[in-house]
Design an enzyme around this catalytic site. Structure first.
Site, PDB file in Angstrom:
ATOM      1  N   ILE A 177       0.955  -1.268   0.012  1.00 45.25           N
ATOM      2  CA  ILE A 177      -0.015  -0.107  -0.105  1.00 45.25           C
ATOM      3  C   ILE A 177       0.850   1.107   0.186  1.00 45.25           C
ATOM      4  O   ILE A 177       0.707   2.162  -0.567  1.00 45.25           O
ATOM      5  CB  ILE A 177      -0.811   0.063   1.183  1.00 45.25           C
ATOM      6  CG1 ILE A 177      -1.767  -1.273   1.344  1.00 45.25           C
ATOM      7  CG2 ILE A 177      -1.763   1.228   1.214  1.00 45.25           C
ATOM      8  CD1 ILE A 177      -2.584  -1.315   0.056  1.00 45.25           C
ATOM      9  N   ALA A 178       2.079   1.409   0.819  1.00 48.33           N
ATOM     10  CA  ALA A 178       2.796   2.289   0.834  1.00 48.33           C
ATOM     11  C   ALA A 178       4.447   1.843   1.033  1.00 48.33           C
ATOM     12  O   ALA A 178       4.516   0.659   1.679  1.00 48.33           O
ATOM     13  CB  ALA A 178       2.518   3.248   1.906  1.00 48.33           C
ATOM     14  N   ALA A 179       5.311   2.372   0.466  1.00 41.65           N
ATOM     15  CA  ALA A 179       6.786   1.840   0.645  1.00 41.65           C
ATOM     16  C   ALA A 179       7.760   3.214   0.889  1.00 41.65           C
ATOM     17  O   ALA A 179       7.658   3.754   0.279  1.00 41.65           O
ATOM     18  CB  ALA A 179       7.404   0.900  -0.446  1.00 41.65           C
ATOM     19  N   ALA A 180       8.128   2.985   2.290  1.00 43.25           N
ATOM     20  CA  ALA A 180       8.960   4.215   2.838  1.00 43.25           C
ATOM     21  C   ALA A 180      10.315   3.809   2.836  1.00 43.25           C
ATOM     22  O   ALA A 180      10.800   2.775   2.598  1.00 43.25           O
ATOM     23  CB  ALA A 180       8.418   4.696   4.059  1.00 43.25           C
ATOM     24  N   SER A 181      11.135   4.623   3.313  1.00 48.33           N
ATOM     25  CA  SER A 181      12.607   4.328   3.557  1.00 48.33           C
ATOM     26  C   SER A 181      13.011   3.279   4.623  1.00 48.33           C
ATOM     27  O   SER A 181      13.987   2.618   4.068  1.00 48.33           O
ATOM     28  CB  SER A 181      13.293   5.643   3.867  1.00 48.33           C
ATOM     29  OG  SER A 181      12.944   6.452   4.994  1.00 48.33           O
ATOM     30  N   LEU A 182      12.146   2.980   5.563  1.00 43.61           N
ATOM     31  CA  LEU A 182      12.492   2.190   6.645  1.00 43.61           C
ATOM     32  C   LEU A 182      11.592   0.811   6.473  1.00 43.61           C
ATOM     33  O   LEU A 182      11.979  -0.207   7.100  1.00 43.61           O
ATOM     34  CB  LEU A 182      12.569   2.930   7.908  1.00 43.61           C
ATOM     35  CG  LEU A 182      13.347   3.898   8.102  1.00 43.61           C
ATOM     36  CD1 LEU A 182      13.031   4.489   9.666  1.00 43.61           C
ATOM     37  CD2 LEU A 182      14.734   3.637   7.926  1.00 43.61           C
ATOM     38  N   VAL A 216       4.191  -1.240   3.740  1.00 41.67           N
ATOM     39  CA  VAL A 216       2.693  -1.515   4.296  1.00 41.67           C
ATOM     40  C   VAL A 216       2.065  -2.432   3.686  1.00 41.67           C
ATOM     41  O   VAL A 216       1.899  -2.078   2.322  1.00 41.67           O
ATOM     42  CB  VAL A 216       2.002  -0.045   4.779  1.00 41.67           C
ATOM     43  CG1 VAL A 216       0.676  -0.421   5.402  1.00 41.67           C
ATOM     44  CG2 VAL A 216       2.961   0.614   5.832  1.00 41.67           C
ATOM     45  N   ASP A 237       7.112  13.266  13.090  1.00 44.88           N
ATOM     46  CA  ASP A 237       7.256  13.312  11.883  1.00 44.88           C
ATOM     47  C   ASP A 237       5.814  13.354  11.008  1.00 44.88           C
ATOM     48  O   ASP A 237       5.430  12.541  10.395  1.00 44.88           O
ATOM     49  CB  ASP A 237       7.855  11.898  11.489  1.00 44.88           C
ATOM     50  CG  ASP A 237       8.558  11.950  10.009  1.00 44.88           C
ATOM     51  OD1 ASP A 237       8.635  13.223   9.530  1.00 44.88           O
ATOM     52  OD2 ASP A 237       8.458  10.930   9.416  1.00 44.88           O
TER      53      ASP A 237
END
Length: 483
Positions: free
Chosen positions: A43-48, A51, A201
């Site tokens: 659904i989402a992919a961030a730096s750390l 999801v 954040d």
């Protein structure tokens, strides 16, 4: 800047099979035993981490599964080592020119970053936020399933909302932007000034607008804590700004750790006055944190100021949320929401420390400020009006009036028990050799719709025995102390 924004939720994902294996390792069970279905794409992919959306087999509830990127920890340690090495070479320059330790800055940054790698810590943060906002119908914090969490996996309630990265979708959903933004600013200020635990954040990828007008937060890996003392000093700083007491504002900076103890603040006072007068003098319409922060940053080069790590997070958090407000509504006035919130807290919060600050605001150089009291009441009523336009409050049938009952009762008690306050108020009513009946009438007109006078009078009468007891105790203590 746009490229850096991609790191919030649009980084290329790592393979599903790797992510699913991490989930099984952390939770100790096969995926099929825990979830009846799981999304085939992130659904989402961030730096750390990234999801997935899934459904719990046991209850049928939709959840979000956050999985940490494999081998991210050694990469971060490597980068921090390189930064630390570079900082050691720059340390002499930074101490001389900026008055701060470059190695310490890297250490502070690294400490917060490494905290984000422990998802069990994030689960505890979520529980703390849930407790803080449990009685607030305008804020949604996702529930967390602690039995399905580990250091690299976090399972929490799925949030159906509109990302604040998509202002057009928020408008298309028919949400009242003013009401939603008021809720967001109030929630941010509650975190900072009331709870002392705030989201470190709050970028647009971590904030959602719910269909019912609530604001929802996700990603609690980066949070910061302010002590009770620092919260009170921040409120003191607001009070001193309102009173234009720049000498005390400079002392507040020392108490907050921006200046070393023993620093002569007298050269800083004119600079603070210039910044505040230049910003506030334009009126609320043109005031924004970004311009004030930009001017304040110049002071760092001229005076021995160091921004403590916790306050760099506060500043970043406020700037980020102000930026979201401007994205959603370019002519949004942050202080037009923030000031009414602070006014309402000063007038209605039962905290003795805030009652003391209210008295400081209402008296200047020993004189009672009638106009300031009227402004506070008007601003506080404005905050109630702004909040009541939010559909989440209408659904919950939250009272849309400014409740000053406790404040008036406390004021009456203080008038009877505190000789100093009693003398000041009597002088205020008879200042310049005249009775200030007109000012009293103006104040009464502002509050008459907000206060049930017969009920208030009954409560004051019922409280008289307690007041009399406190009066006798106070009198006896003063007699004993005189001896």
């Amino acid at each position: 800047m746009n490229e850096l924004c991609i790191l919030q939720d649009d980084v290329p994902p790592f393979p599903n099979e790797v992510a699913f294996k991490i989930i099984e390792e952390e939770l100790g069970q096969p995926l099929e035993a825990l979830f009846s279905k799981i999304s085939s794409e992130t659904i989402a992919a961030a730096s750390l981490g990234q999801v997935y959306r899934a459904t719990l087999r046991a209850t049928g509830e939709d959840v979000a599964i956050k999985v940490q990127r494999p081998q991210i920890e050694p990469i971060i340690y490597r980068d921090l080592f390189l930064f630390r090495t570079l900082a050691s070479f720059l340390n002499g320059f930074s101490l001389q020119k900026l008055g701060c330790n470059a190695e310490l800055i890297v250490d502070e940054f690294g400490e917060k970053l490494l905290e984000e790698l422990d998802y069990t810590l994030e689960a505890r943060n979520i529980e703390d936020f849930l407790e803080n906002f449990k009685d607030d119908p305008t804020v949604k914090i996702p529930g967390v399933y602690k039995n399905l969490c580990g250091p690299r996996v976090l399972v929490m309630e799925w949030i159906d909302g509109i990302r604040c990265t998509d202002p057009q979708a928020i408008k298309d959903a028919g949400l009242d932007l003013n009401g939603f933004l008021t809720v967001g600013v109030s929630a941010a200020l509650r975190q900072l000034l009331e709870f002392g635990l705030f989201h470190g954040d709050p970028h647009p990828g971590n904030i959602f607008a719910m269909q019912d007008g609530r604001i929802a937060y996700v990603d609690f890996g980066n949070v910061a804590v302010l002590s009770q003392q620092n919260k009170q000093i921040l409120i003191d700083a607001v009070v001193h700004a309102v009173n234009e007491d720049y000498g005390e504002m400079a002392n507040d900076f020392t108490r907050l750790g921006f200046l070393a103890k023993g620093t002569d603040v007298s050269p800083i006072v004119p600079a603070l006055e210039a910044i505040w007068q230049n910003s506030a003098g334009k009126g609320l319409a043109d005031f924004n944190f970004r311009s004030v922060t930009g001017q304040f940053n110049k002071l760092v080069y001229d005076f021995p100021i160091r921004i403590p790590e916790r306050f760099s997070l506060v500043i970043r958090s406020l700037l980020t949320q102000e930026g979201i407000c401007f994205t959603l509504k370019p002519d949004f006035k942050f202080l037009e929401v923030a000031y009414p919130y602070v006014a309402k807290r000063l007038l209605t919060d039962p905290n003795p420390a805030l009652r003391e600050r209210l008295i400081q605001v209402l008296f200047k150089d020993g004189n009672f400020q009638w106009k300031r009291l009227e402004n506070l009441i008007s601003l506080a009523k404005e905050n109630v009006g702004q909040m009541s336009s939010n559909p989440a409050l209408r659904v919950k049938r939250v009272e849309s009036k400014l409740d000053l009952t406790d404040t008036i009762k406390d004021g009456a008690r203080l008038f009877l028990l505190d000789e100093g306050i009693r003398r000041k108020l009597i002088l205020a009513l008879t200042e310049d050799s005249k009775l200030h009946v007109e000012e009293l009438v103006d104040v009464y007109k502002l509050v008459e719709e907000e206060v049930d006078i017969p009920t208030l009078a009954m409560q004051v009468v019922q409280d008289l025995p307690n007041v009399f007891r406190d009066f006798v105790l106070s009198w006896s203590n003063s007699v004993l102390s005189d001896r």
